[in-house]
Design an enzyme around this catalytic site. Structure first.
Site, PDB file in Angstrom:
ATOM      1  N   ASP A 136      22.593  -3.769  20.876  1.00 23.39           N
ATOM      2  CA  ASP A 136      22.550  -3.956  19.427  1.00 23.39           C
ATOM      3  C   ASP A 136      21.124  -4.288  19.004  1.00 23.39           C
ATOM      4  OD1 ASP A 136      23.506  -4.088  16.855  1.00 23.39           O
ATOM      5  OD2 ASP A 136      24.269  -6.130  17.030  1.00 23.39           O
ATOM      6  N   HIS A 143      17.767  -7.371   6.170  1.00 19.72           N
ATOM      7  CA  HIS A 143      18.634  -8.319   6.874  1.00 19.72           C
ATOM      8  C   HIS A 143      17.794  -9.343   7.644  1.00 19.72           C
ATOM      9  CE1 HIS A 143      21.872  -9.942   9.360  1.00 19.72           C
ATOM     10  NE2 HIS A 143      21.225  -9.569  10.452  1.00 19.72           N
ATOM     11  N   GLU A 209      29.511  -7.857  10.566  1.00 20.74           N
ATOM     12  CA  GLU A 209      28.199  -7.252  10.362  1.00 20.74           C
ATOM     13  C   GLU A 209      28.387  -5.742  10.212  1.00 20.74           C
ATOM     14  OE1 GLU A 209      25.512  -8.543  13.498  1.00 20.74           O
ATOM     15  OE2 GLU A 209      24.994 -10.337  12.332  1.00 20.74           O
ATOM     16  N   GLU A 211      27.266  -2.192  10.476  1.00 25.21           N
ATOM     17  CA  GLU A 211      26.243  -1.535  11.283  1.00 25.21           C
ATOM     18  C   GLU A 211      26.595  -0.064  11.503  1.00 25.21           C
ATOM     19  OE1 GLU A 211      24.847  -3.544  14.709  1.00 25.21           O
ATOM     20  OE2 GLU A 211      25.230  -5.554  13.899  1.00 25.21           O
ATOM     21  N   ASP A 243      29.970  -5.612  14.044  1.00 23.85           N
ATOM     22  CA  ASP A 243      29.561  -6.567  15.080  1.00 23.85           C
ATOM     23  C   ASP A 243      30.002  -7.971  14.631  1.00 23.85           C
ATOM     24  OD1 ASP A 243      28.277  -7.841  17.202  1.00 23.85           O
ATOM     25  OD2 ASP A 243      26.363  -7.933  16.137  1.00 23.85           O
ATOM     26  N   ARG A 247      29.110 -17.513  13.580  1.00 20.72           N
ATOM     27  CA  ARG A 247      27.792 -18.082  13.293  1.00 20.72           C
ATOM     28  C   ARG A 247      27.611 -19.485  13.862  1.00 20.72           C
ATOM     29  NH1 ARG A 247      25.438 -13.364  12.453  1.00 20.72           N
ATOM     30  NH2 ARG A 247      26.198 -12.264  10.620  1.00 20.72           N
ATOM     31  N   GLN A 250      26.980 -18.853  17.565  1.00 20.78           N
ATOM     32  CA  GLN A 250      25.667 -18.197  17.668  1.00 20.78           C
ATOM     33  C   GLN A 250      24.528 -19.165  17.376  1.00 20.78           C
ATOM     34  OE1 GLN A 250      25.268 -15.011  14.800  1.00 20.78           O
ATOM     35  NE2 GLN A 250      23.247 -14.399  15.517  1.00 20.78           N
ATOM     36  N   LYS A 263      28.857 -13.318  19.835  1.00 19.35           N
ATOM     37  CA  LYS A 263      28.980 -11.891  19.527  1.00 19.35           C
ATOM     38  C   LYS A 263      29.975 -11.164  20.441  1.00 19.35           C
ATOM     39  CE  LYS A 263      25.296 -11.474  16.696  1.00 19.35           C
ATOM     40  NZ  LYS A 263      25.337 -10.857  15.361  1.00 19.35           N
ATOM     41  N   THR A 267      33.713  -6.245  19.192  1.00 15.87           N
ATOM     42  CA  THR A 267      32.907  -5.376  18.345  1.00 15.87           C
ATOM     43  C   THR A 267      33.769  -4.156  18.043  1.00 15.87           C
ATOM     44  OG1 THR A 267      30.910  -6.078  19.534  1.00 15.87           O
ATOM     45  CG2 THR A 267      30.712  -4.124  18.146  1.00 15.87           C
ATOM     46  N   GLU A 384      24.414 -13.655   4.837  1.00 13.66           N
ATOM     47  CA  GLU A 384      23.442 -13.412   3.764  1.00 13.66           C
ATOM     48  C   GLU A 384      24.077 -13.597   2.389  1.00 13.66           C
ATOM     49  OE1 GLU A 384      20.973  -9.741   4.159  1.00 13.66           O
ATOM     50  OE2 GLU A 384      22.129  -9.503   5.991  1.00 13.66           O
TER      51      GLU A 384
HETATM   52 CA    CA Z   1      24.500  -7.297  15.048  1.00 15.57          CA
END
Ligand code: CA
Length: 444
Positions: A136, A143, A209, A211, A243, A247, A250, A263, A267, A384
């Site tokens: 990834d 971002h 996420e 992607e 993904d 948080r 992480q 993560k 996925t 975000e």
């Molecule tokens: Ca990612």
């Protein structure tokens, strides 16, 4: 890039009528490949046309794909064998499929194909390939800047960011096809205060996420690099990737070695791989670096990449909460954006990935990192949109979200549009959040 040919003609139609609907994701100009479980349980590979799937293994057995170099690969239980073929072989296959499914096909051809078409709603789609390795990247400057601002308001991008396509090695075993429920992970969570100990429990800051993912074609031997001029040939096609990210796991674990358990719990990938050939009309210049940004080092730069190394894919994230479903309401769109904000092209990511001699193999998956636009409303994740959880977003039905709740469905979709060409879509990449495993989830 791949040349345009008759398969991109906007006027072309299919005898499979659902493919000709204006809003169809899979008109005859698309012809994306996927992998599905047959009723017998035996996986096969197929191509999507309208709301049907053409079973390529069965079509090959029936002699419809005779003479093609890819014929044997189409009887395989995954797309890896097809992904091992070169561009010329894949283009020949595309041309044959176009011929078989075109409205120009004669009645005998249609009659020979029809038994191998199955309704898309009847098949269970799988991850398209046996993914050996999943990587990834972190290629959206919007971002990376907004996430960086949460932690380093004055210096959001670290000094290496504009020079290196930043990435990390993900987990292939937990890649799941669209529609697979996602169990809220448990883990060691970031302390609530700097001097407090961490806790173990259910993640309370589960995020998605948005992607894009590239499936790799062909293989470079260990120790061999992939020059940028050859990188495009190593792109089989593109899918959507979610993904999922915890948080609070992480945020506690990521220094000094990067993402790990925050993560690797899941996925999601969309089941249909839109080929590089199908994307040819939608290529775009690479991201134009603003004044003051360094130009890429020579191994990551050439004219072809600058001219059309990018691809213009419109992307959308929608949320369908359990409250919305209970009331019969449809999903609410959280974000609309596009892939033009990617600072690095897929070819650059691929070349950089192999620049140390790392062997990339057919069926490997390379994801872009969260795709976000310049405005906060174009953010590809809740981290975000909610400013790290500090400014929850308000939904039309009165609900709020800083992060995902149990029962939330996240729906990613993508589409390419350009004047003079037929629009093509990616289908959806969906996943519903399930409660954490109660056996292993003490409350935080
Ligand atoms: Ca990612």
């Amino acid at each position: 890039m791949t040349d345009l040919d008759h398969t991109h003609d906007a006027a072309a139609t299919s005898w499979v009528e659902s493919a000709d609907a204006t809003d169809a994701d899979f008109p005859i100009q698309n012809l994306p490949f996927g992998r599905f479980a047959r009723e017998s349980g035996q996986p096969g590979v197929g191509v999507a046309i309208g709301d049907r799937v053409l079973d390529l293994g069965r079509a090959a057995e029936a002699g419809l794909l005779d003479g093609l170099a890819t014929r044997t690969a189409l009887g395989a239980p995954s797309l890896n064998a097809l992904m091992a073929h070169d561009t010329a072989d894949r283009v020949s296959l595309r041309h044959r499929l176009f011929e078989l499914l075109s409205a120009q096909a004669d009645a005998a051809t249609q009659a020979s194909v029809t038994p191998h078409l199955v309704p898309g709603s009847d098949v269970r789609m799988l991850v398209p390939a046996q993914v050996g390795d999943y990587t990834d990247f972190y290629a959206s400057i919007h971002h990376a800047t907004r996430v960086g601002q949460l932690f380093r308001p004055d210096n959001p991008l670290l000094p290496n960011w504009r020079w290196i396509p930043i990435g990390y090695h993900g987990r292939a075993s937990s890649l799941v096809p669209s529609g697979t429920p996602i169990r809220r992970p448990t883990g060691q969570l970031r302390p609530s205060a700097d001097d407090a100990p961490p806790t173990f429990g259910r993640s309370a800051r589960l995020d998605y996420e948005l992607e894009l993912g590239v499936f790799v074609a062909g293989e470079n031997a260990l120790g061999e690099t992939v020059p940028l001029r050859e990188a495009e040939e190593r792109i089989f096609g593109v899918c959507l990737v979610n993904d999922w990210s915890a948080r609070d796991i992480q945020g506690w674990e990521y220094q000094p070695l990067g993402p790990f358990l925050g993560k690797s719990f899941a996925t999601s990938v969309s089941p249909w791989v839109v080929t590089r050939e199908a994307l040819a009309p939608f290529r775009a210049p690479a991201f134009e670096r603003p004044d003051g940004d360094p130009q890429p080092l020579p191994y990551l730069d050439d004219v072809s990449n600058r001219v059309d190394g990018g691809v213009d894919i419109r992307l959308e994230v929608a949320l369908h909460t359990s409250a919305m479903r209970d009331r019969g309401d449809g999903p609410e769109v959280l974000t609309r954006g596009d892939s033009l904000g990617l600072y690095w092209t897929f070819a650059q990511m691929l070349t950089h990935h192999a620049s140390n001699g790392c062997n990339l193999r057919a069926g490997d998956l390379i994801a872009s990192g969260t795709v976000s636009g310049p405005d906060r409303s174009e953010s590809g994740c809740l981290l975000e949109l909610s400013t790290g959880g500090r400014t929850p977003i308000s939904l039309a039905n009165g609900e709020e979200r800083a992060f995902l709740e149990d029962g939330d469905d996240v729906v990613l979709s993508g589409r390419c549009e350009r004047d003079g060409f037929r629009s093509i879509g990616f289908g959806a990449c969906t996943g519903r959040v399930l409660p954490a495993d109660p056996a292993h989830a003490p409350s935080p």
